[in-house]
Design a protein around this motif. Sequence first.
Motif, PDB file in Angstrom:
ATOM      1  N   ILE A   1       0.811  -1.219   0.000  1.00  0.00           N
ATOM      2  CA  ILE A   1       0.000   0.000   0.000  1.00  0.00           C
ATOM      3  C   ILE A   1       0.843   1.268   0.000  1.00  0.00           C
ATOM      4  O   ILE A   1       0.361   2.357   0.320  1.00  0.00           O
ATOM      5  N   GLY A   2       2.108   1.136  -0.416  1.00  0.00           N
ATOM      6  CA  GLY A   2       2.956   2.306  -0.664  1.00  0.00           C
ATOM      7  C   GLY A   2       3.527   2.200  -2.063  1.00  0.00           C
ATOM      8  O   GLY A   2       3.155   1.319  -2.835  1.00  0.00           O
ATOM      9  N   ILE A   3       4.448   3.093  -2.385  1.00  0.00           N
ATOM     10  CA  ILE A   3       5.217   2.989  -3.628  1.00  0.00           C
ATOM     11  C   ILE A   3       6.674   2.778  -3.243  1.00  0.00           C
ATOM     12  O   ILE A   3       7.196   3.433  -2.339  1.00  0.00           O
ATOM     13  N   ASP A   4       7.333   1.848  -3.941  1.00  0.00           N
ATOM     14  CA  ASP A   4       8.754   1.615  -3.756  1.00  0.00           C
ATOM     15  C   ASP A   4       9.531   2.303  -4.866  1.00  0.00           C
ATOM     16  O   ASP A   4       9.173   2.200  -6.050  1.00  0.00           O
ATOM     17  N   ILE A   5      10.607   2.985  -4.480  1.00  0.00           N
ATOM     18  CA  ILE A   5      11.553   3.571  -5.425  1.00  0.00           C
ATOM     19  C   ILE A   5      12.874   2.846  -5.204  1.00  0.00           C
ATOM     20  O   ILE A   5      13.501   2.991  -4.159  1.00  0.00           O
ATOM     21  N   TRP A   6      13.282   2.028  -6.175  1.00  0.00           N
ATOM     22  CA  TRP A   6      14.482   1.195  -6.060  1.00  0.00           C
ATOM     23  C   TRP A   6      15.662   1.917  -6.692  1.00  0.00           C
ATOM     24  O   TRP A   6      15.563   2.433  -7.809  1.00  0.00           O
ATOM     25  N   GLY A   7      16.786   1.956  -5.989  1.00  0.00           N
ATOM     26  CA  GLY A   7      17.949   2.647  -6.516  1.00  0.00           C
ATOM     27  C   GLY A   7      19.216   2.168  -5.836  1.00  0.00           C
ATOM     28  O   GLY A   7      19.350   0.994  -5.494  1.00  0.00           O
ATOM     29  N   VAL A   8      20.150   3.082  -5.634  1.00  0.00           N
ATOM     30  CA  VAL A   8      21.425   2.705  -5.029  1.00  0.00           C
ATOM     31  C   VAL A   8      21.485   3.189  -3.585  1.00  0.00           C
ATOM     32  O   VAL A   8      20.838   4.168  -3.201  1.00  0.00           O
ATOM     33  N   GLU A   9      22.232   2.466  -2.791  1.00  0.00           N
ATOM     34  CA  GLU A   9      22.461   2.832  -1.395  1.00  0.00           C
ATOM     35  C   GLU A   9      22.971   4.272  -1.313  1.00  0.00           C
ATOM     36  O   GLU A   9      23.798   4.694  -2.112  1.00  0.00           O
ATOM     37  N   GLY A  10      22.436   5.041  -0.364  1.00  0.00           N
ATOM     38  CA  GLY A  10      22.876   6.416  -0.170  1.00  0.00           C
ATOM     39  C   GLY A  10      22.089   7.440  -0.962  1.00  0.00           C
ATOM     40  O   GLY A  10      22.307   8.654  -0.800  1.00  0.00           O
ATOM     41  N   THR A  11      21.166   7.009  -1.837  1.00  0.00           N
ATOM     42  CA  THR A  11      20.333   7.965  -2.575  1.00  0.00           C
ATOM     43  C   THR A  11      19.635   8.900  -1.591  1.00  0.00           C
ATOM     44  O   THR A  11      19.016   8.459  -0.623  1.00  0.00           O
ATOM     45  N   GLU A  12      19.734  10.193  -1.832  1.00  0.00           N
ATOM     46  CA  GLU A  12      19.197  11.179  -0.893  1.00  0.00           C
ATOM     47  C   GLU A  12      17.682  11.301  -0.993  1.00  0.00           C
ATOM     48  O   GLU A  12      17.106  11.198  -2.080  1.00  0.00           O
ATOM     49  N   VAL A  13      17.054  11.528   0.157  1.00  0.00           N
ATOM     50  CA  VAL A  13      15.599  11.646   0.264  1.00  0.00           C
ATOM     51  C   VAL A  13      15.255  13.029   0.796  1.00  0.00           C
ATOM     52  O   VAL A  13      15.833  13.483   1.785  1.00  0.00           O
ATOM     53  N   TYR A  14      14.303  13.710   0.129  1.00  0.00           N
ATOM     54  CA  TYR A  14      13.944  15.087   0.440  1.00  0.00           C
ATOM     55  C   TYR A  14      12.476  15.192   0.860  1.00  0.00           C
ATOM     56  O   TYR A  14      11.638  14.423   0.402  1.00  0.00           O
ATOM     57  N   ALA A  15      12.193  16.158   1.705  1.00  0.00           N
ATOM     58  CA  ALA A  15      10.817  16.370   2.159  1.00  0.00           C
ATOM     59  C   ALA A  15       9.991  17.006   1.045  1.00  0.00           C
ATOM     60  O   ALA A  15      10.387  18.027   0.482  1.00  0.00           O
ATOM     61  N   PRO A  16       8.825  16.431   0.724  1.00  0.00           N
ATOM     62  CA  PRO A  16       8.000  16.981  -0.354  1.00  0.00           C
ATOM     63  C   PRO A  16       7.267  18.256   0.036  1.00  0.00           C
ATOM     64  O   PRO A  16       6.815  19.015  -0.825  1.00  0.00           O
ATOM     65  N   ALA A  17       7.142  18.501   1.347  1.00  0.00           N
ATOM     66  CA  ALA A  17       6.421  19.679   1.843  1.00  0.00           C
ATOM     67  C   ALA A  17       6.925  19.961   3.266  1.00  0.00           C
ATOM     68  O   ALA A  17       7.551  19.115   3.894  1.00  0.00           O
ATOM     69  N   ASP A  18       6.647  21.166   3.749  1.00  0.00           N
ATOM     70  CA  ASP A  18       6.999  21.488   5.133  1.00  0.00           C
ATOM     71  C   ASP A  18       6.320  20.505   6.081  1.00  0.00           C
ATOM     72  O   ASP A  18       5.190  20.054   5.841  1.00  0.00           O
ATOM     73  N   GLY A  19       6.997  20.195   7.160  1.00  0.00           N
ATOM     74  CA  GLY A  19       6.410  19.299   8.148  1.00  0.00           C
ATOM     75  C   GLY A  19       7.256  19.233   9.403  1.00  0.00           C
ATOM     76  O   GLY A  19       8.198  20.006   9.577  1.00  0.00           O
ATOM     77  N   VAL A  20       6.908  18.297  10.259  1.00  0.00           N
ATOM     78  CA  VAL A  20       7.702  18.019  11.456  1.00  0.00           C
ATOM     79  C   VAL A  20       7.866  16.509  11.561  1.00  0.00           C
ATOM     80  O   VAL A  20       7.081  15.739  10.981  1.00  0.00           O
ATOM     81  N   VAL A  21       8.888  16.092  12.273  1.00  0.00           N
ATOM     82  CA  VAL A  21       9.060  14.664  12.530  1.00  0.00           C
ATOM     83  C   VAL A  21       7.958  14.222  13.486  1.00  0.00           C
ATOM     84  O   VAL A  21       7.873  14.694  14.616  1.00  0.00           O
ATOM     85  N   HIS A  22       7.104  13.342  13.008  1.00  0.00           N
ATOM     86  CA  HIS A  22       6.070  12.769  13.874  1.00  0.00           C
ATOM     87  C   HIS A  22       6.677  11.706  14.778  1.00  0.00           C
ATOM     88  O   HIS A  22       6.474  11.702  15.994  1.00  0.00           O
ATOM     89  N   SER A  23       7.487  10.802  14.167  1.00  0.00           N
ATOM     90  CA  SER A  23       8.088   9.707  14.911  1.00  0.00           C
ATOM     91  C   SER A  23       9.103   9.004  14.023  1.00  0.00           C
ATOM     92  O   SER A  23       9.192   9.260  12.816  1.00  0.00           O
TER      93      SER A  23
END
Length: 248
Positions: A109-131
């Motif tokens: 029930i999600g989407i997987d993006i397969w790539g190489v180790e260390g690929t950077e991940v960015y926040a799509p919108a402003d937010g806060v760490v929930h957990s």
Amino acid sequence: MFSQNNSLYNLLKSYGNQFHQVVKFNYETDRLALLDFTKNNVELAGINMQDIEEFRKYISDKLEKEKVKFGFGGYNELRVLYNRSGLFDKNLPGNKDENAVDEPRRLHIGIDIWGVEGTEVYAPADGVVHSFGFNNNFGDYGATIILKHRLEETFFTLYGHVSLPDIENIKAGKAINCGEKFASFGKPEENGHWPPHLHFQIIIDIGEYKGDYPGVCKFSEREKYLQNSPDPDLILNMKKYLIKPMDK
């Protein structure tokens, strides 16, 4: 299925390309390879997916063959992939008998993006760490971060299979700005023993979950979970870049 009349669906749809890329992707030149983990993919019969190196090579060979940086897909996909771990033959925590195998969990029930180790991940919108959490079972998320967002309505985004150092220096309530790099694809020993990839999921009502939320459910619970986790491509806006047969 998730109702297109739902107010959050309409809100996310209206934002369209205003969301920041979750992974760096060149819309002009990059394309995506669809990775199919259903019973329709006969190639899987020849792969020992419990052997992480063999599984990893299968993914990297697919990406190399298609000449792409990322593999993509999996939302609302009934997968044979989860045969690799007994984790998905058990009920979710809180059920009367967590070890029951009346119906294994196989619907992603999600989407997987397969790539190489260390690929950077960015926040799509402003937010806060929930957990955040380290779900360290074979086949689980491994290191996991959940962000809370407010765009007229509140919703959450989950990032599974990230790097263990990503959760070592964060805390609940920390502000994360749109476009901020806050995670990266983890290596197998810290990402639940998977080839490097990101599990990205939208969640409307997260309930009491912290650092975790089901990314795979029973087929009989499909409607319930898809209602609470709409198509992640509403934020990713990447599906349209999948390689089509005519592109080859």
